[in-house]
Scaffold this active site. Sequence first.
Site, short mmCIF file in Angstrom:
data_model
loop_
_atom_site.label_atom_id
_atom_site.label_comp_id
_atom_site.label_asym_id
_atom_site.label_seq_id
_atom_site.Cartn_x
_atom_site.Cartn_y
_atom_site.Cartn_z
CG ASP A 1 -8.46 0.27 3.16
OD1 ASP A 1 -9.29 -0.48 2.49
OD2 ASP A 1 -6.99 -0.15 3.29
CE LYS B 1 -4.21 -1.80 2.13
NZ LYS B 1 -5.21 -2.08 3.26
P1 NAP Z 1 0.26 -3.79 7.63
O1 NAP Z 1 0.37 -2.36 7.02
O2 NAP Z 1 1.03 -4.94 7.19
O3 NAP Z 1 0.04 -3.79 9.25
C1 NAP Z 1 0.26 -4.81 10.07
C2 NAP Z 1 -0.10 -4.40 11.47
O4 NAP Z 1 -0.12 -5.71 12.45
C3 NAP Z 1 1.05 -3.56 12.24
O5 NAP Z 1 0.64 -2.79 12.97
C4 NAP Z 1 1.94 -4.78 12.86
O6 NAP Z 1 2.72 -4.25 13.76
C5 NAP Z 1 0.40 -5.35 13.46
N1 NAP Z 1 1.12 -7.06 13.54
C6 NAP Z 1 1.28 -8.10 12.69
N2 NAP Z 1 1.84 -9.06 13.30
C7 NAP Z 1 1.63 -8.85 14.74
C8 NAP Z 1 1.82 -9.53 15.84
N3 NAP Z 1 2.36 -10.96 15.97
N4 NAP Z 1 1.70 -9.02 16.95
C9 NAP Z 1 1.41 -7.68 17.16
N5 NAP Z 1 1.34 -6.98 16.13
C10 NAP Z 1 1.35 -7.49 14.82
O7 NAP Z 1 -1.39 -4.38 7.34
P2 NAP Z 1 -2.71 -3.70 7.20
O8 NAP Z 1 -2.82 -3.23 5.79
O9 NAP Z 1 -2.54 -2.50 8.19
O10 NAP Z 1 -3.59 -4.86 7.38
C11 NAP Z 1 -4.00 -5.18 8.83
C12 NAP Z 1 -5.07 -6.21 8.69
O11 NAP Z 1 -6.32 -5.56 8.47
C13 NAP Z 1 -4.89 -7.23 8.02
O12 NAP Z 1 -5.27 -8.49 8.44
C14 NAP Z 1 -5.74 -6.88 6.68
O13 NAP Z 1 -6.19 -8.01 6.16
C15 NAP Z 1 -6.81 -6.16 7.10
N6 NAP Z 1 -7.34 -5.22 6.56
C16 NAP Z 1 -8.93 -5.57 6.20
C17 NAP Z 1 -9.57 -4.39 5.33
C18 NAP Z 1 -10.97 -4.69 5.22
O14 NAP Z 1 -11.44 -4.20 4.42
N7 NAP Z 1 -11.63 -5.51 6.19
C19 NAP Z 1 -8.76 -3.43 4.83
C20 NAP Z 1 -7.43 -3.16 5.26
C21 NAP Z 1 -6.95 -4.23 6.01
P3 NAP Z 1 4.24 -3.95 13.54
O15 NAP Z 1 4.14 -2.49 13.19
O16 NAP Z 1 4.80 -4.09 15.00
O17 NAP Z 1 4.88 -4.71 12.53
#
Ligand code: NAP
Length: 331
Positions: free
Chosen positions: A96, A59
């Site tokens: 989003d 992204k």
């Molecule tokens: P991202 O940019 O990769 O961010 C991931 C986040 O999760 C970061 O804050 C990361 O922390 C944290 N994280 C990952 N593994 C972790 C762990 N083991 N313990 C604690 N924190 C952890 O991903 P994103 O785009 O924000 O997406 C996040 C989630 O939302 C995903 O599951 C995605 O599929 C979902 N999502 C859904 C929608 C929807 O339309 N429903 C839209 C967007 C996203 P760190 O910074 O410490 O790595």
Amino acid sequence: MGWPVGHSLSPALHGAAFAALGLDYAYVPLPVAPDRVADAVRGLRALGFRGANVTIPHKAAVIPYLDWLERDAELAEAVNTIVVEDDGTLRGYNTDIVGFLNALDEVTGASGGLGATFGGTAPQPAAPQPVAPQPAAPQLAAPSARSPQAAPAGPALILGAGGAARAAALALARRGIPLTIVNRTAARAERLRDLISSGVPGSPVTVVPWGGLDKALVQAHALIVNATSLGMAGAVQVPRGLADNLIAGQIVVDFVYSGGLTGLLAQAQAQGATIVDGLSVLVWQAAAAFELWTGMAAPLEVMCSAVGRQGALAWPTRNTSASPGERRKGH
Ligand code: NAP
């Protein structure tokens, strides 16, 4: 495009929507390795794509290769939707943000009534129509005077600091809601606080270390947002310090979507909280993207049934405006 993309529900969701409206579009999953992002974005133009969605982990990585960026995508430093204009211009948006807000507004009673769609008209099966010539940037509108409950009055606790967290934080800060951000990597939480402070000056934003997620912190917030990837199928669940301490009256949003309720939402529901699931956010962000690509109102019910979301969506107060975002020179 993402890496990986095999888990995505978006091909089924958009495929059903295109079919329902008789549009000759196809939505295909594009697994793009991190070192191929530049080639993939530039290739959209050459291959005749109308646009693309962008998901984890690209992204932010796609941004340098776009010609134009919507202001909210710029502020959030995250693009989830690309539109390829007829002249080849590549525009980046963040749907989003509006997806999160519309999903939240559904449960907070902020609905503006049926028909308040992104495109302004209720979806009808129809012959393909010309794509709107101007970019319809899905930006946040000011809180509606008709919707005093546009979001909970209390403060919001956001878990995460990635793309989803940035979208939620920006949306809530715009509504004047104080934020607490908790993220595993403290530096990313601090970066998000700085983004919000510069994008929405005067917003109260507090960063709390990941280890500080306890009962007092959780119960001090009216709105809890899980914007980490914790809780995805087969992944680590959200910490007990969060799930065990939810209480009735809170609203809990989980960006993560799974086959049913995530562990967090199941526990929230059991404890009397109001829940917003990731499928709702997914459908709303997809609806905004659909409208950007096609110029047509998205068929929400078709999209819901394609992803197995129960119940029809109610159109909330319009959370978009048709005014173009800020422009930026491409690279
Ligand atoms: P991202 O940019 O990769 O961010 C991931 C986040 O999760 C970061 O804050 C990361 O922390 C944290 N994280 C990952 N593994 C972790 C762990 N083991 N313990 C604690 N924190 C952890 O991903 P994103 O785009 O924000 O997406 C996040 C989630 O939302 C995903 O599951 C995605 O599929 C979902 N999502 C859904 C929608 C929807 O339309 N429903 C839209 C967007 C996203 P760190 O910074 O410490 O790595």
